[in-house]
Enzyme design. Structure first.
Site, mmCIF file in Angstrom:
data_model
loop_
_atom_site.group_PDB
_atom_site.id
_atom_site.type_symbol
_atom_site.label_atom_id
_atom_site.label_comp_id
_atom_site.label_asym_id
_atom_site.label_seq_id
_atom_site.Cartn_x
_atom_site.Cartn_y
_atom_site.Cartn_z
ATOM 1 N N LYS A 1 100.449 71.428 35.904
ATOM 2 C CA LYS A 1 100.412 72.754 35.269
ATOM 3 C C LYS A 1 100.239 73.803 36.345
ATOM 4 C CE LYS A 1 100.306 74.434 31.008
ATOM 5 N NZ LYS A 1 100.819 73.751 29.805
HETATM 6 N N1 GLU Z 1 104.072 74.376 28.359
HETATM 7 C C1 GLU Z 1 104.461 73.368 27.409
HETATM 8 C C2 GLU Z 1 103.305 72.433 27.118
HETATM 9 O O1 GLU Z 1 102.166 72.760 27.315
HETATM 10 C C3 GLU Z 1 105.740 72.660 27.826
HETATM 11 C C4 GLU Z 1 105.665 71.905 29.100
HETATM 12 C C5 GLU Z 1 107.019 71.359 29.572
HETATM 13 O O2 GLU Z 1 107.988 71.476 28.838
HETATM 14 O O3 GLU Z 1 107.053 70.825 30.682
HETATM 15 O O4 GLU Z 1 103.486 71.360 26.614
#
Ligand code: GLU
Length: 425
Positions: free
Chosen positions: A115
């Site tokens: 993240k």
């Molecule tokens: N931000 C989204 C989540 O928390 C998508 C993450 C992604 O598609 O890599 O799941």
């Protein structure tokens, strides 16, 4: 620009990393995880903090703080979104990265968890400033990102536009076009059909699966949705299409309540034509975000941000089912209270996994150079969600625990097995 807030200032119970660890601990205890594996799986593999100087439109230079945490890459390359918000801090990014590891594992997606985030207020910045910031971040992360290493995606405060800049900047730096380095791109430049709706769609499928288990009839059920961004608005629209009456919605401007049901298409059209805000929406009466959470509805979908339901307001939650559209909207301090009150909670790492599932499909399509129809994307994503839900539900029966702890058990067990098989420690 204020500096990053030390995590010690965040009350322990509300610290998202602590919230993650307390659930992880419980699942690890049930799994009888060895001390060694416990320490490996809880520790983020990599934490990067960068300073990003950006020229602002008024000629000044501002330095922003950017983060990327790779939690675990045993199942595959790290995967996870990038968040632009003033609330971003290292412990939040660490928790969100770990949740991505568990989310991918529980959904059977061959990715690890990562993240990123930049502490900034995207609403107060021009498109030019945001582009320069996004490109500076991508340059700073050139050794971290890569289609085989770490693949970012949208999260709170970012969307297809930012992903296009990341793809372009990364491609310029490596010297060839690399669409698979990022997902959630605009459709015309290698995005996947269905990606924009994917998280909300998964929330709807998870909601329907849980309602089936609980014997709740969608046509006789009511729902409140907190948050009206990509996840909240699309979840509300698709849940309404299942027959439920959406009695309340909300965004940063407050909550909106109509006991006869809100017309979600109208609310979406209103928000889109009013700067992505519901302020002034006349299809409902104003209520506060807190009142929305405590409404007498069957289903509650918190799709805004972390720690919305805590030990303080959990006793007043009247919904029978909570489906977590956001990451971490129920703090660990609320888990036991909700359990005891018989509230079923479909946890974030399962409920909102539709987004990363279609991100995975986008990455596969980019690497294949061949694109699927929307029908194929949705069919495969729906099937994946139903299977993941059933797997977690069965684990919760087997271990006599909540769906949340069952989801952690399924995920941790899988990552632990792969860690042992890979060896090399
Ligand atoms: N931000 C989204 C989540 O928390 C998508 C993450 C992604 O598609 O890599 O799941």
């Amino acid at each position: 620009m204020s500096t990053n807030e030390p995590s010690t200032l965040i009350p322990a119970a509300e610290n998202p990393f602590d919230s993650m660890i307390s659930r992880f601990d419980e699942a690890a205890r049930i799994l009888n995880l060895s001390d060694g594996l416990y320490n490996v799986l809880k520790s983020p593999a990599k934490q990067v903090i960068v300073s990003l100087p950006v020229s602002m439109d008024d000629g000044s230079i501002q330095v922003f703080e950017g983060y990327r945490v790779v939690h675990n890459i045993n199942l595959g390359p790290a995967k996870g979104g990038i968040r632009y918000s003033m609330d971003v801090h290292l412990d939040e990014v660490k928790a969100l990265a770990a949740w991505m590891t568990w989310k991918c594992a529980v959904s059977n997606i061959p990715f690890g968890g990562g993240k990123g985030g930049i502490k900034c207020d995207p609403r107060s910045m021009s498109a030019g400033e945001l582009e320069r910031l996004t490109r500076a971040y991508t340059r700073a992360m050139i050794d971290v990102f890569g289609p085989e290493k770490d693949i970012p995606a949208p999260d709170m405060g970012t969307g297809p536009r930012e992903m296009a800049w990341i793809m372009d900047q990364y491609s310029k730096l490596v010297g060839y076009s690399s669409p698979a380095v990022v997902t959630g791109k605009p459709l015309v430049m290698g995005g996947s059909k269905g990606r924009v709706e994917a998280t909300g769609r998964g929330v709807m499928v998870a909601c329907r699966s849980a309602m089936l288990k609980m014997g709740l009839n969608p046509y006789k059920s009511t729902c409140a949705v907190q948050g009206f961004g990509n996840v909240g608005s699309i979840s509300a629209k698709l849940i309404e299409q299942q027959g439920l009456k959406i009695l309340a919605i909300s965004d940063v401007t407050g909550g909106y309540y109509n006991p006869n049901g809100i017309n979600i298409q109208e609310a979406i059209a209103y928000s889109q034509s009013h700067g992505d805000q519901l302020l002034g929406f006349t299809g409902a009466d104003p209520i506060s975000n807190n009142e929305l959470l405590e409404l007498d509805v069957d289903v509650l979908v918190p799709a805004a941000m972390e720690d919305q339901i805590t030990g303080h307001n959990a006793p007043r939650i009247r919904a029978k089912l909570i489906v977590e559209g956001a990451n971490g909207p129920v703090a660990a301090s609320a888990d036991e209270i909700l359990n005891q009150n018989g509230v079923m909670v479909v946890p974030d790492i399962l409920a909102n996994a539709g987004g990363v599932t279609v991100s995975y499909f986008e990455w596969v399509q980019n690497r294949l150079g061949y694109f699927w129809t929307e029908e194929r994307v949705n069919r495969r994503a729906d099937r994946n969600m139903k299977e993941a839900f059933e797997h977690v539900y069965q684990a919760s029966m087997q271990h006599n625990c909540s769906l949340r702890i069952a989801a952690y058990i399924v995920a941790i067990d899988k990552v632990a097995q792969v860690t042992q098989l890979r060896g090399g420690i």
